[in-house]
Each structure stands twice: as C-alpha cells, then as structure tokens.
Design a protein around this motif. Sequence first.
Motif, PDB file in Angstrom:
ATOM      1  N   ARG A 136      -2.509  -0.294  -6.933  1.00 44.96           N
ATOM      2  CA  ARG A 136      -2.591  -1.044  -5.842  1.00 44.96           C
ATOM      3  C   ARG A 136      -2.401  -0.600  -4.015  1.00 44.96           C
ATOM      4  O   ARG A 136      -3.568  -0.382  -3.512  1.00 44.96           O
ATOM      5  CB  ARG A 136      -1.944  -2.281  -5.771  1.00 44.96           C
ATOM      6  CG  ARG A 136      -2.489  -3.300  -6.515  1.00 44.96           C
ATOM      7  CD  ARG A 136      -4.187  -3.573  -6.290  1.00 44.96           C
ATOM      8  NE  ARG A 136      -5.100  -4.530  -7.606  1.00 44.96           N
ATOM      9  CZ  ARG A 136      -5.557  -5.016  -7.378  1.00 44.96           C
ATOM     10  NH1 ARG A 136      -7.128  -4.079  -7.179  1.00 44.96           N
ATOM     11  NH2 ARG A 136      -6.419  -5.729  -8.946  1.00 44.96           N
ATOM     12  N   ASP A 137      -1.343  -0.176  -4.262  1.00 39.11           N
ATOM     13  CA  ASP A 137      -0.339  -0.118  -3.449  1.00 39.11           C
ATOM     14  C   ASP A 137      -1.119   1.920  -2.794  1.00 39.11           C
ATOM     15  O   ASP A 137      -1.455   1.923  -1.843  1.00 39.11           O
ATOM     16  CB  ASP A 137       0.551   0.665  -2.517  1.00 39.11           C
ATOM     17  CG  ASP A 137       1.935  -0.383  -2.948  1.00 39.11           C
ATOM     18  OD1 ASP A 137       0.895  -1.890  -1.925  1.00 39.11           O
ATOM     19  OD2 ASP A 137       2.948  -1.041  -3.305  1.00 39.11           O
ATOM     20  N   THR A 192      -5.007   0.817  -1.927  1.00 39.94           N
ATOM     21  CA  THR A 192      -4.823   0.434  -0.412  1.00 39.94           C
ATOM     22  C   THR A 192      -4.487   1.568   0.406  1.00 39.94           C
ATOM     23  O   THR A 192      -5.184   2.182   1.180  1.00 39.94           O
ATOM     24  CB  THR A 192      -3.972  -0.196  -0.121  1.00 39.94           C
ATOM     25  OG1 THR A 192      -4.156  -0.841  -0.512  1.00 39.94           O
ATOM     26  CG2 THR A 192      -3.665  -1.382   1.557  1.00 39.94           C
ATOM     27  N   GLN A 204      -0.879 -13.066  -6.125  1.00 41.20           N
ATOM     28  CA  GLN A 204      -2.533 -12.654  -5.029  1.00 41.20           C
ATOM     29  C   GLN A 204      -2.234 -10.937  -5.258  1.00 41.20           C
ATOM     30  O   GLN A 204      -2.845 -10.138  -4.293  1.00 41.20           O
ATOM     31  CB  GLN A 204      -1.771 -13.639  -3.801  1.00 41.20           C
ATOM     32  CG  GLN A 204      -3.011 -14.430  -4.292  1.00 41.20           C
ATOM     33  CD  GLN A 204      -2.097 -15.740  -3.342  1.00 41.20           C
ATOM     34  OE1 GLN A 204      -1.497 -15.400  -2.666  1.00 41.20           O
ATOM     35  NE2 GLN A 204      -2.840 -16.499  -3.050  1.00 41.20           N
ATOM     36  N   LYS A 205      -0.466 -10.970  -4.681  1.00 39.32           N
ATOM     37  CA  LYS A 205      -0.486  -9.104  -4.826  1.00 39.32           C
ATOM     38  C   LYS A 205      -0.887  -8.599  -6.090  1.00 39.32           C
ATOM     39  O   LYS A 205      -1.319  -7.264  -5.819  1.00 39.32           O
ATOM     40  CB  LYS A 205       0.997  -9.021  -5.127  1.00 39.32           C
ATOM     41  CG  LYS A 205       1.900  -9.412  -3.601  1.00 39.32           C
ATOM     42  CD  LYS A 205       3.063  -9.505  -4.016  1.00 39.32           C
ATOM     43  CE  LYS A 205       4.012 -10.241  -2.585  1.00 39.32           C
ATOM     44  NZ  LYS A 205       5.576  -9.778  -3.302  1.00 39.32           N
ATOM     45  N   ALA A 228      -4.841  -8.303  -5.344  1.00 39.62           N
ATOM     46  CA  ALA A 228      -5.415  -7.595  -4.093  1.00 39.62           C
ATOM     47  C   ALA A 228      -6.565  -8.260  -3.482  1.00 39.62           C
ATOM     48  O   ALA A 228      -6.825  -9.410  -3.509  1.00 39.62           O
ATOM     49  CB  ALA A 228      -5.471  -6.137  -4.219  1.00 39.62           C
ATOM     50  N   ASP A 229      -7.648  -7.567  -2.869  1.00 42.49           N
ATOM     51  CA  ASP A 229      -8.680  -7.299  -2.428  1.00 42.49           C
ATOM     52  C   ASP A 229      -9.905  -8.153  -3.306  1.00 42.49           C
ATOM     53  O   ASP A 229     -11.028  -8.243  -2.816  1.00 42.49           O
ATOM     54  CB  ASP A 229      -9.243  -6.865  -1.568  1.00 42.49           C
ATOM     55  CG  ASP A 229      -8.478  -7.123  -0.070  1.00 42.49           C
ATOM     56  OD1 ASP A 229      -8.220  -8.000   0.355  1.00 42.49           O
ATOM     57  OD2 ASP A 229      -8.240  -5.804   0.150  1.00 42.49           O
ATOM     58  N   ASP A 230      -9.514  -7.779  -4.552  1.00 41.38           N
ATOM     59  CA  ASP A 230     -10.850  -7.847  -5.926  1.00 41.38           C
ATOM     60  C   ASP A 230     -11.211  -9.221  -5.778  1.00 41.38           C
ATOM     61  O   ASP A 230     -10.951 -10.269  -5.606  1.00 41.38           O
ATOM     62  CB  ASP A 230      -9.895  -7.810  -7.215  1.00 41.38           C
ATOM     63  CG  ASP A 230      -9.801  -6.166  -7.542  1.00 41.38           C
ATOM     64  OD1 ASP A 230      -9.987  -5.497  -6.377  1.00 41.38           O
ATOM     65  OD2 ASP A 230      -9.023  -6.469  -8.721  1.00 41.38           O
ATOM     66  N   ILE A 285       1.023  -3.166  -9.165  1.00 40.79           N
ATOM     67  CA  ILE A 285       1.430  -3.110  -7.804  1.00 40.79           C
ATOM     68  C   ILE A 285       1.188  -1.608  -7.175  1.00 40.79           C
ATOM     69  O   ILE A 285       0.989  -1.089  -5.994  1.00 40.79           O
ATOM     70  CB  ILE A 285       2.425  -3.637  -7.505  1.00 40.79           C
ATOM     71  CG1 ILE A 285       2.279  -5.188  -8.031  1.00 40.79           C
ATOM     72  CG2 ILE A 285       3.325  -3.879  -6.287  1.00 40.79           C
ATOM     73  CD1 ILE A 285       3.885  -6.398  -7.876  1.00 40.79           C
TER      74      ILE A 285
END
Length: 951
Positions: free
Chosen positions: A810-811, A814, A665-666, A669-671, A807
């Motif tokens: 993704r950070d 975000t 899930q990390k 993310a929100d995909d 990751i």
Amino acid sequence: MELPMQNAIASYEIGQDLWECEGTLKPLIASHKHNINVVAANSTGTPSTPWQIEETLKALKPSRYILAVDAGCFNNTDVFNKILKTIEFISKLRDKLGQTFEIFVADWKQFFATEGQREFKDVDEIDTLILKRCTLVPASIFSVFKDEFGTIDTPQRRFSYIYIEKQLLHPPNSTKTLSESTFDLYTATDTEFENEQKILAENIDISFAKTQNLLFSRFIAQEKLTSEEYFEIAVNLAGFKGGEKVYQEYLHSDYLEAGGRLANIKNFVAIARQMKVKKGHLFELLRTSSVLRLKQPVTIPADEAYEILKNNFNSALTAVIDGSIYSNNADTGIGKTRLVLENLKSGRLNNCVIAFKTHTLKDDFAGELKGLTYKKQIELKLPEALTKFFNKLYACGLNSVVYQILTELANFGTSRYPSKHDSTILKMDTHAKAYGVKPTYIQFDGLVEATNDVDKGVREHIREYLAVNKELCSSECELPKLVTHDFLLYRAKAFRGIPIIIDEDFTNSLYHSVDLNIGDITNIAHSSDRIDFWGKKLVGELEVMKEFSTLDITHINPDFSDIEKSIYTYSLNLDVAVLYSATRVLKLEKGQFTFYVDKDVLPLTNNYIQLSATPRNDILKQKYGDRVKVLETPTVALKGKIRQVVDVKTSKTQLRKLEDFNNLQKLVADDIVITHKEFKKHFKADSKCHHGNVEGYNHLTGQNISFVGELKLPHQALIKQFVGAGFSLKGRSLRLIKNQLVTFNNYRFGLHSFEDKDLLQFQLEAINAQQEQAVGRARLVRTEAIATVIAHFPLLQSKIISSQELIEQRDTETLAIASVKIEELETATNVAETIIKEELVQRNEQTTERNSTISTIQSCIENSDQARCSDNERQSAQTELEAFVQKKLEGNNFDLQTTKLFILFYQDTGNSQPIEEMLENEMFLASSVRQFRNTPDAELEKLTIGKAIAK
C-alpha cells in the motif's frame, strides 16, 4: 465357554454409539452417568466374548464403536497391545456382519497420564462435559502414536497432546472426530513427506510463525529457554527447509559453546531428524492456520476463453429442443453480456426470453439495448402492507391468487361488505365462478386493510403491470423479453419453444421456505374447523420427527389444486395455506421447523442456457438430473490481480469486538470496500454491494476493491439450504470439525466445516461463489484493477501475502500514485508555460502590427492637407486602414482606439459611407459598442457621428 460380558444399554434405538470400557461396575456407572450404551468384558477385552459382542452388534447396529481406554494406557505396553488386539477383533467382526460403523479411541488427555494428575481418570470418573469434549481418534491411525511417541521422555510425551491442543478449540457439548487426513503425515512415504515440507516451506515464513506461536516468538527474541522448549522448537524446524540454519541463528548464545549435558542442545534439529520426529505443535498450527497453495491454476487468455464460450453458447442455441439446461461456467468479465448483445443485434435472438436475478440487473441490461426493440417486465411497486400480504401468497406458491387480486384491484377497486363475523372482506365473484362454486365473499386476514392505500395512481400502475405481463406471455410477442428469475419460473410454460437465456445462477429461486415453531404450527393448523383433521394429522407427524430430519408431507396435504379452491370457498388463513402447500418439512432444534414450497419445474418445451461465473451445478443436477449439461470454459488469466491476506481475523464475531477499525482501514486504504452490511459504515463501502448481494453489478469495473470479512454461513442455515436444494439428510453426519483440513481451489487450509463430504462441498461452493462474485465486480479479466481479499477462504487466483506485506505494498502504491500525479502536474505546468509563451509571442506580434498601423494612420491624418499629401499616398493609407479594420472585424477583436482612428480618418476626408457600413457590421457592434459605453461623452462629441455611436 465365554465369561459373561457386561452390557449397560441406555437406549435400544438402532444406530446409537456403542462404547467399550474395562471392568464390571465401570460400564454401569458410565452408562448411567453419561447416558450412553456401554459394553465391557474382563481384562482381556471383548475378544474373550466373541459370541456375546456379536449378538450385541447385531441387535444395536451402532453407527460408531468407541473404546474408552483407561488412563495411562500409553505407559503400559501390555495394556496398549490389548487395545490394538481389540481394534483388530472388532474390525473383523464388523466386516463379518456386513456393518459399516467406524471404530475410534476416545482421548480426554488420559493416554500418558500418571497417578496424581488431573487427567488420570477413567470413563466412569470424568464429567459428562469432558466426555462430550473428548477427541475421537480413528482406530486406523491410533497405533501410530505408540510408534512416534512411545518413550516416556517428557518432550516426546508432550507431542502426543499436539492434536488435542488444536482440536479442543470447538464448541462445547460436541464430540469431535479427527479425520485421517489430519494425520496423513504419519503414514506418508518419505517422498510424500518431503513434498509436504516443500509446499509448507514455500508458503510459510518466520514472521507468520512468530505471530502465531508464543514459544516460537520467545525463541526468535533469543530468550534463554529450557532444554524441553528448545527440543520442541527443534522438532518443528526439522520439518522445514533451512530449519537447522534458523535454529542456530536464534539459539541463545550460551548454548552455542555449552559442554557437558547441554552440549547437544545446539544439535537438536539434527537429532530430531535422525529420530524422524515429524510433527510438533507449531507444525500443526502452520498446516491448519495457514493457507497452502498446492499448485498453480492453469489459465488461458481472455479472448481465447471468449471464443470457447461463444462456441458453447452457439451449440446450445442450435440444439434440438428437449428441455436441456445448458450451464455455461465462465469467469466474471469474460464477456457473457457482450455475447448476448451480439446475438441480439445480429437477429439470432429475435424471439427469446432473458431472465435476470433482480429488476435492477434487468434494467441495467435494457440500457445496453440502444436501437433495439424489446419488451421488458415492469417491477410491481405497491404499498408496503399490500406487498407484505402478497409475499405470503408467493410463499405458498399461490401466484395465480395474486394475479386475480391484482385484476380485481385494477378493474373494480375494493368493496367493503359486512360478513357474518362483522368484519371487512374483499368481494371476488369472478374467480369463484371460475371454480364452479357459488359466488362468495373471500376473507383474507388483513387484505382489505392492506388495500387502504391503493389509490387511483396505484390502480393505474397495476393495470400497466398486468397489460405488460399479458403481452410478455403472448405467443404473438416475438421480441426479446426481459424478465426476472421468479417470473420465468412462474410463467415458463407461456414461452413454449423459444430460447431462454438465464443470467447468473438461479438455484436460489427454485423454492420458498417458511420458518415456524411447533406452537405456531399447532395454532395455525387448528384455526379452521374444516381442516381440523388435516391439522391434527400434520402436528402428530411433526411431533415424532427427530431433530435435523426431513419429512415428505405431500401424503398429508391435499392436492395443490384444492388449496386455491379452499381459499375461495372457506375463510382460510394464509398461514394455513403455507402449511397446506408445502411439500417438505425440516425439523431443526428446539421445536423449530422449516417448510418448503417447491416452484414449478422448467418444462421440457424449451432449452435453457444459464450463463454464470459461479453456477451451482450440484443443485441443478439434484433438481433436474440428466437434463443438466455443463459447458466448461477454462479459467481465464487475469489482467488485474487478486491478493489475499489470511493472517487477520475478520469473522463477524471478531469484527464486532473491534473498538476501532483503524488497522483494517490501513489495509484497505482508499479501496472501495465490500463487506458485511452492518460494517459498511466503517469503510469507504460500495453503496450497492455487500456480502450476500454482489452478483451482476458493473459499476465497479476497473476500480480497486477490497473484500473484508469471513463468509462463515451458520451451519443451520447451510443445512436449510442443503435440504431446500433437494438433498436428503438421511444417514449423514451433521458434525462440524473445527479447523478441518480441506482442499479446494488448489489450496489446502483449515476451515470450521462439516464432516459429511456432500455437506462440506455444498459449504465450500456457497462461500466460494460469494467471494468470486465479489472480486469479479472489478472485472479483473479485462482491467488492471487490484482486488484485495481480507478473509481466510482462498480464491483460485489469489496470491497469499501477509498483512505486513500488504501495508508495504500500500505504501509503495501510494508513492507510485503520488509520483504519477506529480508527473501529470509537471506535464500540465510545462504545457501551460508553452501556451503562455506562444500567447505572449502572438500578442507581441499583434502589438507590433497594431502600433505600425496606428502610426501609419496618424501619419495620414496629420498629412491629410492636400498640399502635403498626394492622392496616391491618401489612397494607399485608406487601403491599408480598411484592410486592418476588416482583419479586426473578422477576428472579433475590434478595439476602441482603432475605431476612433478609423472615424477620424474618414471625417477628415468628408466621406461618411465607410463609417456607416462599419456601424452596420454585427461583429463590430458586438466587440466595440461595450467599449463606447464606458467612453466619456466629451470624447464622443468630438466625433461627427458621436450621437450615432452612442445610440
């Protein structure tokens, strides 16, 4: 004169493996123990018995010749040289006889074994399971092991087991064969080797190696290792650019200044390079567990690609009708739908057929045809029981029977009659008469029960369905016709001479398949006395089939036209009809069979234009041969991007083992996630798309998506599809190689895959098609969306990154999104502040103007005495007041205080007409009366027209 050769033959069947070992009793024991064919000669091997081995090869015609060498053969130069001579002799004899068998050397880790070790066993001493799990080394590369690992030095000897450690990761009871490509570095030139290292170094980083290899992880942690362990590390790093620097950086400090016998440890990388030791366990692990890009894809801009697609489409559209099938290969999002729409709107496709994979895709396309007239196939929605019943008929290819039953249901409903078996049946006289047979009762098991839920509404729906179908197939209908793939393949002959456009690959619709076991087949085939002879003949031929072989049963089954006649004249079970109409059968394991019913081929009276990002041209060519003309559109440069993580295990088995999905899930993310159907609940998954159902959808355009999960189709399912597509299994190896190195999409990577080249290509194309279609939902060609793939199989335009890099990205993303939102909020705040300030300024201006007018009016009222106020002054005040009131009326913002002043002024003058006019004004009433409702009656009574206002 030849010495006698020992033969121990377990099976005289042509094409079996033939093993060779040494000794007199050894072959007899090995053959009996392992159920294999074994030959053996004296200590000099089969070269000393040329006539006998030649006659044996002529008789058995083996598929493979396998040398089962004794334990410790690498420790004895004479024994090793004898093995090489045997390989050379058998190779020449094979060529002389014109045979094609392959030659291997079996290894169960006995090559370097010494007495006392558990691996020190010969072929007659090992367990059968070990023999089945052994690795078969191609004879052509066998001698390389001696050249590279010939010394008895312990570290060197360990390297000979490298390939075994890797290749033993395979299912039990399955002998593995190493392909020569696995060992291509041994025979590569120095230049080729350097290129290999360059590619490897560019694609692999230390973090990946650390996570994949325990020894390397300990080395990075600067643990104090043994000299043997340091040498193994050095051999691996010797193949990498900068490897010596890495070695020196992480070597334990004790060895940097060590002297004596330990002094050379710090120089192990340089020594390994001088010795030209080119491979180690980590090296092999990285080559096969990683995904290596060999070259970048060549791409062109989307608009340029669209023009090429457009030209290809137009040339196919105007070509002479000869039954050609034009397969246009064009990336997802390039504009295939747009191209068809342009042709429809321009009138070039006034009379055509456009076929879609599903009703949903057909209906979505219809929604784009605003302002155009067209005819669309209706989706038939029936009660569940009747749908299941019809699916059985479709599986037999009996579409016409379905049509007849629908006609009866629509026009007459159902009638119940007792049969001679006292059961309920369906009367269908009309079709029986059409075959020239006496009207009879036709019994389909379960049909009447299935029609119990057919009410008036369902019959009306059926009538509408039949009417639309009739119109679609009429030559008088010259409109664009939207249908499904299945409808096209059933009714293609009705569309004679008009263009047929096929959206997406349609090869899955070319056949039906039904799975049955031998018990079911026996019961079904003997279920009717009238076809008992046929049933016995069919079962008899099925029982003698070998596993994973195919059989053409058209010579067993009667002519297809008799099937319908038999159904209408006899009480023919529908399961029998499936067997009756099949053309081919595949025998699987444990008495399982798959029967194939081929659909009608596309007639030569039309040209067909297929538009797909992932066309299965291999299947099309197998089915239609030279009729298929492939029109390629070059790969399109993406506006968005695909990033891919290959260091996370996402097979179904691995996903089922997960206690939680937090780590995955990390990564997503929100995909919006596309994954296996059973795992959708763990993600923000798309409601429509999942593995196996991704083609054609447009609702994810421009959105960031993640593709999660390996598409490792079961090998038996792939074999079934392979046969269904029309390919033969005859002469093919069905072996699977664990982590076999394959090259596809400009990448090289390890894949659990078929040894046979055609089956391997079929497997690669099937996996690639699903993944390409999935990421294509975001329309990356036209949008800046990001597709994240978490699977090992690489896509052509993927950029491979580690899970840690993902990751970090993704950070960053975000933070970027948060920054944009903050900026948008600040902008909105600034705009709001500006509006508020402007509003305050405007209100202040209005207040100043209002106060000035009120002051003037009050002054006029106070000075209304004729003696104190001249006519000119009064007229001036009246004009100013009327202008002010009119302005208020036009702005729809008349207030109570102004109204009071207006009335007071005209009361004083005795002139009521302006007041009456004001009361008749709608804007005044809308804006002011509400205020008067809240005014105390005492205030209103002070006004001479208070009653009128109250009213």
